[in-house]
Motif scaffolding. Structure first.
Motif, PDB file in Angstrom:
ATOM      1  N   ASP A 109      -1.073 -29.385  -9.685  1.00  0.00           N
ATOM      2  CA  ASP A 109      -2.018 -29.892  -8.685  1.00  0.00           C
ATOM      3  C   ASP A 109      -2.802 -28.780  -8.008  1.00  0.00           C
ATOM      4  OD1 ASP A 109      -1.199 -32.461  -9.226  1.00  0.00           O
ATOM      5  OD2 ASP A 109       0.200 -32.583  -7.533  1.00  0.00           O
ATOM      6  N   ASP A 110      -2.205 -27.587  -7.910  1.00  0.00           N
ATOM      7  CA  ASP A 110      -2.860 -26.509  -7.173  1.00  0.00           C
ATOM      8  C   ASP A 110      -3.737 -25.618  -8.049  1.00  0.00           C
ATOM      9  OD1 ASP A 110      -0.713 -25.410  -8.543  1.00  0.00           O
ATOM     10  OD2 ASP A 110      -0.235 -23.959  -6.978  1.00  0.00           O
ATOM     11  N   ILE A 111      -3.915 -25.973  -9.313  1.00  0.00           N
ATOM     12  CA  ILE A 111      -4.784 -25.206 -10.212  1.00  0.00           C
ATOM     13  C   ILE A 111      -6.022 -26.045 -10.500  1.00  0.00           C
ATOM     14  CG2 ILE A 111      -5.020 -24.035 -12.427  1.00  0.00           C
ATOM     15  CD1 ILE A 111      -3.003 -22.699 -10.604  1.00  0.00           C
ATOM     16  N   ALA A 112      -7.143 -25.676  -9.891  1.00  0.00           N
ATOM     17  CA  ALA A 112      -8.394 -26.409 -10.064  1.00  0.00           C
ATOM     18  C   ALA A 112      -8.917 -26.241 -11.488  1.00  0.00           C
ATOM     19  CB  ALA A 112      -9.440 -25.926  -9.063  1.00  0.00           C
ATOM     20  N   SER A 113      -9.717 -27.195 -11.924  1.00  0.00           N
ATOM     21  CA  SER A 113     -10.236 -27.144 -13.292  1.00  0.00           C
ATOM     22  C   SER A 113     -11.112 -25.924 -13.530  1.00  0.00           C
ATOM     23  CB  SER A 113     -11.020 -28.423 -13.605  1.00  0.00           C
ATOM     24  OG  SER A 113     -10.163 -29.535 -13.698  1.00  0.00           O
ATOM     25  N   ASP A 114     -11.910 -25.520 -12.530  1.00  0.00           N
ATOM     26  CA  ASP A 114     -12.755 -24.347 -12.746  1.00  0.00           C
ATOM     27  C   ASP A 114     -11.915 -23.085 -12.874  1.00  0.00           C
ATOM     28  OD1 ASP A 114     -12.030 -24.353 -10.068  1.00  0.00           O
ATOM     29  OD2 ASP A 114     -14.008 -23.768  -9.323  1.00  0.00           O
ATOM     30  N   VAL A 115     -10.795 -23.016 -12.145  1.00  0.00           N
ATOM     31  CA  VAL A 115      -9.878 -21.883 -12.294  1.00  0.00           C
ATOM     32  C   VAL A 115      -9.232 -21.914 -13.671  1.00  0.00           C
ATOM     33  CG1 VAL A 115      -7.710 -20.878 -11.472  1.00  0.00           C
ATOM     34  CG2 VAL A 115      -9.442 -21.625  -9.835  1.00  0.00           C
ATOM     35  N   ALA A 116      -8.768 -23.086 -14.093  1.00  0.00           N
ATOM     36  CA  ALA A 116      -8.115 -23.199 -15.399  1.00  0.00           C
ATOM     37  C   ALA A 116      -9.045 -22.790 -16.529  1.00  0.00           C
ATOM     38  CB  ALA A 116      -7.613 -24.620 -15.607  1.00  0.00           C
ATOM     39  N   ALA A 117     -10.299 -23.249 -16.474  1.00  0.00           N
ATOM     40  CA  ALA A 117     -11.254 -22.919 -17.533  1.00  0.00           C
ATOM     41  C   ALA A 117     -11.648 -21.448 -17.507  1.00  0.00           C
ATOM     42  CB  ALA A 117     -12.499 -23.796 -17.411  1.00  0.00           C
ATOM     43  N   SER A 118     -11.534 -20.824 -16.356  1.00  0.00           N
ATOM     44  CA  SER A 118     -11.820 -19.398 -16.230  1.00  0.00           C
ATOM     45  C   SER A 118     -10.639 -18.549 -16.676  1.00  0.00           C
ATOM     46  CB  SER A 118     -12.129 -19.037 -14.769  1.00  0.00           C
ATOM     47  OG  SER A 118     -13.193 -19.789 -14.260  1.00  0.00           O
ATOM     48  N   LEU A 119      -9.428 -19.112 -16.567  1.00  0.00           N
ATOM     49  CA  LEU A 119      -8.222 -18.300 -16.616  1.00  0.00           C
ATOM     50  C   LEU A 119      -7.356 -18.503 -17.847  1.00  0.00           C
ATOM     51  CD1 LEU A 119      -6.403 -16.317 -15.005  1.00  0.00           C
ATOM     52  CD2 LEU A 119      -5.388 -18.314 -13.872  1.00  0.00           C
ATOM     53  N   LEU A 120      -7.280 -19.715 -18.396  1.00  0.00           N
ATOM     54  CA  LEU A 120      -6.222 -20.006 -19.356  1.00  0.00           C
ATOM     55  C   LEU A 120      -6.305 -19.145 -20.612  1.00  0.00           C
ATOM     56  CD1 LEU A 120      -3.712 -21.660 -19.920  1.00  0.00           C
ATOM     57  CD2 LEU A 120      -5.148 -23.386 -21.001  1.00  0.00           C
ATOM     58  N   THR A 121      -7.412 -19.189 -21.335  1.00  0.00           N
ATOM     59  CA  THR A 121      -7.507 -18.405 -22.572  1.00  0.00           C
ATOM     60  C   THR A 121      -7.362 -16.913 -22.289  1.00  0.00           C
ATOM     61  OG1 THR A 121      -8.855 -20.036 -23.735  1.00  0.00           O
ATOM     62  CG2 THR A 121      -9.029 -17.766 -24.482  1.00  0.00           C
ATOM     63  N   LYS A 122      -8.072 -16.430 -21.297  1.00  0.00           N
ATOM     64  CA  LYS A 122      -8.003 -15.006 -20.969  1.00  0.00           C
ATOM     65  C   LYS A 122      -6.616 -14.639 -20.443  1.00  0.00           C
ATOM     66  CE  LYS A 122     -12.941 -15.184 -19.822  1.00  0.00           C
ATOM     67  NZ  LYS A 122     -13.065 -16.641 -20.097  1.00  0.00           N
ATOM     68  N   GLY A 123      -6.041 -15.537 -19.636  1.00  0.00           N
ATOM     69  CA  GLY A 123      -4.715 -15.271 -19.100  1.00  0.00           C
ATOM     70  C   GLY A 123      -3.644 -15.262 -20.169  1.00  0.00           C
ATOM     71  N   LEU A 124      -3.732 -16.171 -21.139  1.00  0.00           N
ATOM     72  CA  LEU A 124      -2.765 -16.176 -22.236  1.00  0.00           C
ATOM     73  C   LEU A 124      -2.886 -14.913 -23.079  1.00  0.00           C
ATOM     74  CD1 LEU A 124      -2.969 -19.904 -23.399  1.00  0.00           C
ATOM     75  CD2 LEU A 124      -1.142 -18.831 -22.067  1.00  0.00           C
ATOM     76  N   THR A 125      -4.119 -14.443 -23.269  1.00  0.00           N
ATOM     77  CA  THR A 125      -4.311 -13.194 -24.007  1.00  0.00           C
ATOM     78  C   THR A 125      -3.726 -12.020 -23.233  1.00  0.00           C
ATOM     79  OG1 THR A 125      -6.314 -14.061 -25.045  1.00  0.00           O
ATOM     80  CG2 THR A 125      -6.016 -11.677 -25.070  1.00  0.00           C
TER      81      THR A 125
END
Length: 325
Positions: free
Chosen positions: A112-128
């Motif tokens: 709930d505390d992870i906004a969609s714009d944060v997720a789209a900015s972060l997930l692929t780059k964060g997993l890498t």
């Protein structure tokens, strides 16, 4: 509502991307699929490689590999997902769209505390970034690591995460104008790659022992520097070639010094459900802990995707970029 998508029918400059209306998802989700309405779409450097032809794909090709949004409906055989659930995913082509059908097995549930714009900015780059600092070279207190391209989306995350784990981080940028932004993220040693005293400065920081690991995102322009500053037995993680592929001669001396040279792919490390869940949980936890600071992506309308790619090509972007349908 009709699907709006971005597709290429030929490889080339950003202008080959076509923003178009499609009826491809009119039938709804099939077995194992969900219909996902995007709220934000990640823009990644790899997208430019698919578009240009540097990475071969079958044409026509639906652009984009990362998105976040809300599940509208689920198909037969889908378990664990229902209408209204929030989800994100990485490396599944077809993300440059307002909505899409997607295999439920690739989705990550968004807290709930992870906004969609944060997720789209972060997930692929964060997993890498997770792959690089938790698996390829496990960063530990006392390490000295060099991160090339530290103003970029993945490079900035690697630099900040490595520092939070107790490493001394030496970050590089391509121009003085980008240096202050990296320093503002808490990185103490920020160097411009064409500084004539680059090697001497790194030598002074490391006390002459060299760095334990280099995270190489730039390629041709920095690869020789990477090899020069690594200690014998260190790790050279070669992730990207923003400036082109390095010359073969730049790699020739690595085996004789016992340097571990790897070219990892994120999918190799988070391809299983258990590893994807572990990695995404770690990424979101690091974000909550303030490791990455404030995520402030540059926003473009989905219909303005050509300009987004032009800005990537000009290297004028600092940090992540997203498309908003």
């Amino acid at each position: 509502m009709q699907q709006q998508r971005v597709r290429i029918y030929e490889n080339g400059a950003p202008s080959v991307m076509k923003y178009e209306t499609s009826a491809a998802i009119a039938g709804g989700p099939g077995n194992g699929q969900v219909k996902l309405v995007h709220e934000a779409i990640g823009v990644n450097f790899v997208d430019t490689l698919f578009r240009s032809g540097a990475f071969g794909v079958s044409l026509p090709f639906d652009m984009g590999v990362e998105g976040a949004g809300v599940v509208e409906s689920v198909g037969d055989g889908v378990q664990g997902w229902k209408s209204g659930d929030r989800a994100a995913y990485f490396f599944t082509p077809g993300a440059y769209s307002n909505m899409r059908l997607i295999d439920a097995g690739v989705l990550v549930k968004l807290p709930d505390d992870i906004a969609s714009d944060v997720a789209a900015s972060l997930l692929t780059k964060g997993l890498t970034a997770w792959m690089l600092i938790k698996r390829v070279h496990v960063v530990k207190p006392g390490d000295i690591v060099l991160v090339h391209g530290a103003a970029g989306g993945v490079g900035s995350l690697v630099a900040q995460w490595a520092k939070s784990l107790g490493a001394t981080v030496i970050a590089t940028v391509g121009s003085p104008s980008k240096a202050q932004g990296v320093r503002n993220r808490g990185i103490d040693h920020v160097l411009v790659t064409d500084d004539p005293e680059f090697l001497e400065t790194v030598n002074a920081i490391t006390g002459g022992r060299g760095v334990d690991a280099v995270y190489e995102f730039v390629g041709k322009a920095t690869f020789a520097l990477s090899a020069a500053v690594l200690r014998s037995g260190g790790t050279l993680a070669h992730v990207g070639n923003a400036s082109g592929a390095p010359a073969a001669d730049d790699k020739a001396g690595l085996p004789g010094r016992g340097i571990r040279y790897v070219q990892p792919a994120t999918s190799q490390y988070v391809g299983e459900r258990s590893s994807l869940d572990e990695a995404s949980t770690d990424v979101f936890a690091a974000y909550r802990a303030g490791v990455f600071g404030t995520i402030e992506p540059t926003r473009y309308a989905l219909s303005d995707v050509v300009r987004a790619h032009e800005d990537i090509a000009s290297r004028s972007l600092v940090g992540p970029a997203i498309l908003i349908p």
